[in-house]
Scaffold this motif. Sequence first.
Motif, PDB file in Angstrom:
ATOM      1  N   GLN A 166      21.564 -22.755 -66.711  1.00  8.54           N
ATOM      2  CA  GLN A 166      21.548 -21.332 -66.398  1.00  8.54           C
ATOM      3  C   GLN A 166      20.178 -21.018 -65.837  1.00  8.54           C
ATOM      4  OE1 GLN A 166      24.187 -18.988 -66.859  1.00  8.54           O
ATOM      5  NE2 GLN A 166      22.850 -17.819 -65.506  1.00  8.54           N
ATOM      6  N   ARG A 186      20.693 -15.682 -76.251  1.00  5.66           N
ATOM      7  CA  ARG A 186      22.146 -15.611 -76.031  1.00  5.66           C
ATOM      8  C   ARG A 186      22.621 -16.795 -75.181  1.00  5.66           C
ATOM      9  NH1 ARG A 186      21.034  -9.987 -75.914  1.00  5.66           N
ATOM     10  NH2 ARG A 186      20.623 -10.002 -73.668  1.00  5.66           N
ATOM     11  N   VAL A 187      21.842 -17.151 -74.163  1.00  4.71           N
ATOM     12  CA  VAL A 187      22.218 -18.278 -73.305  1.00  4.71           C
ATOM     13  C   VAL A 187      22.213 -19.581 -74.093  1.00  4.71           C
ATOM     14  CG1 VAL A 187      21.493 -19.676 -71.328  1.00  4.71           C
ATOM     15  CG2 VAL A 187      21.490 -17.190 -71.154  1.00  4.71           C
ATOM     16  N   THR A 231      22.594 -19.945 -77.298  1.00  5.78           N
ATOM     17  CA  THR A 231      23.697 -19.900 -78.264  1.00  5.78           C
ATOM     18  C   THR A 231      25.010 -20.270 -77.597  1.00  5.78           C
ATOM     19  OG1 THR A 231      22.587 -18.205 -79.589  1.00  5.78           O
ATOM     20  CG2 THR A 231      24.970 -18.413 -79.864  1.00  5.78           C
ATOM     21  N   GLN A 232      25.234 -19.728 -76.410  1.00  3.19           N
ATOM     22  CA  GLN A 232      26.469 -20.037 -75.683  1.00  3.19           C
ATOM     23  C   GLN A 232      26.540 -21.510 -75.325  1.00  3.19           C
ATOM     24  OE1 GLN A 232      29.115 -18.011 -75.300  1.00  3.19           O
ATOM     25  NE2 GLN A 232      30.098 -19.880 -74.549  1.00  3.19           N
ATOM     26  N   LEU A 238      27.455 -23.372 -78.460  1.00  6.45           N
ATOM     27  CA  LEU A 238      28.860 -23.144 -78.798  1.00  6.45           C
ATOM     28  C   LEU A 238      29.794 -23.895 -77.853  1.00  6.45           C
ATOM     29  CD1 LEU A 238      28.794 -19.311 -79.611  1.00  6.45           C
ATOM     30  CD2 LEU A 238      29.190 -21.177 -81.241  1.00  6.45           C
ATOM     31  N   SER A 239      29.338 -24.119 -76.632  1.00  9.02           N
ATOM     32  CA  SER A 239      30.191 -24.797 -75.654  1.00  9.02           C
ATOM     33  C   SER A 239      30.130 -26.319 -75.781  1.00  9.02           C
ATOM     34  CB  SER A 239      29.804 -24.384 -74.234  1.00  9.02           C
ATOM     35  OG  SER A 239      28.538 -24.916 -73.885  1.00  9.02           O
TER      36      SER A 239
END
Length: 358
Positions: A66, A77-78, A80-81, A84-85
């Motif tokens: 990103q 947030r990035v 964390t995503q 999670l992915s």
Amino acid sequence: MLRRTLLCTAAALLAAPAFAQDAADPVKVGFVFVGPIGDGGWTYEHNAARLAVEEHFGDQVETVYQESVPEGADSERVMTQMALSGADLIFTTSFGYMDPTMNVAAKFPDVKFEHATGYKTAENVANYSARFYEGRAVQGLIAGEMTETNKIGYIGSFPIPEVIRGINAAYLAAKKVNPDVEFNVIWAYTWFDPAKEADAARALIENGADVILQHTDSTAPQAAAAEAGNVITFGQASDMSEYAPMPRVSSIIDNWAPYYIDRVQAVVDGTWESQSVWQGIGDGMVEIGEISDAVPEDVKADALALKEQIASGEVHPFTGPINRQDGTEWLAEGETADDETLLGMDFYVEGLSGDIPD
């Protein structure tokens, strides 16, 4: 007994495909970038290292990234995503990502994190940085020998130790070859903002600077110098060679690829451990870009000699006698700075004017 054997065989057959699938899954590696991958500087080189990882590992590794992620809550947030992915390893590539990295790492203990230019670690967090100040010393020497006005401008991003070290190293090297040299620092308070960087460069040039150094990531200062004429600049983090032979006369190049490949390999092998790494010219993490023909041969020879002396350990850019800005002694004759002081550097050396912002 027969029934027991059949049940064990059936269980093994059922388990085998799942194990094979897990073993075949590629390692997923995430990258969080503070600027756009086309910035021509800092993020460009980190992304080049990401591409080197893909080329080296092929189907063994999947990378995601990103770009242009602001430091702070957005970066958390990035990260964390990405976790999670399914990311197994995440490189967070800017100083301001340090606390967000630590916060997310605490929530995902099975994910490995690598933070660039910070100082915090955890069981699943390593940090890494380059001794950029070594390259700044080489730039300072060239700047000090080439300036005709004896005024050198420096565009700083944020007043953190990494940037302050660079200013001090460049100034000391320039002063050694040109006692009349003066530095003027403008703080841009950004890593990447071409408009602000160009404005800073123009202000320094209007104040008489005929050399511009920078610790910001775009090529805008080079463009501003080209417009002004008779002003030299240096590439930051990447070669920025499109502006050579003038105004860009050399550069500091951040070579992250070997480190990234090594750390991804450690995840693939299951041998990854937290660590702190700080490498420089001698290790190959900091490179000096081609010195252009705009640099006189004797100056080029001096710069290359200093580069080799730093690489071999013969010369340390912070070797006394050096005083602090207020005139108090910092390093005695022949004494070199320790890493702990350099990592926390929050002061100018004697001869630099102006205050470091809070």
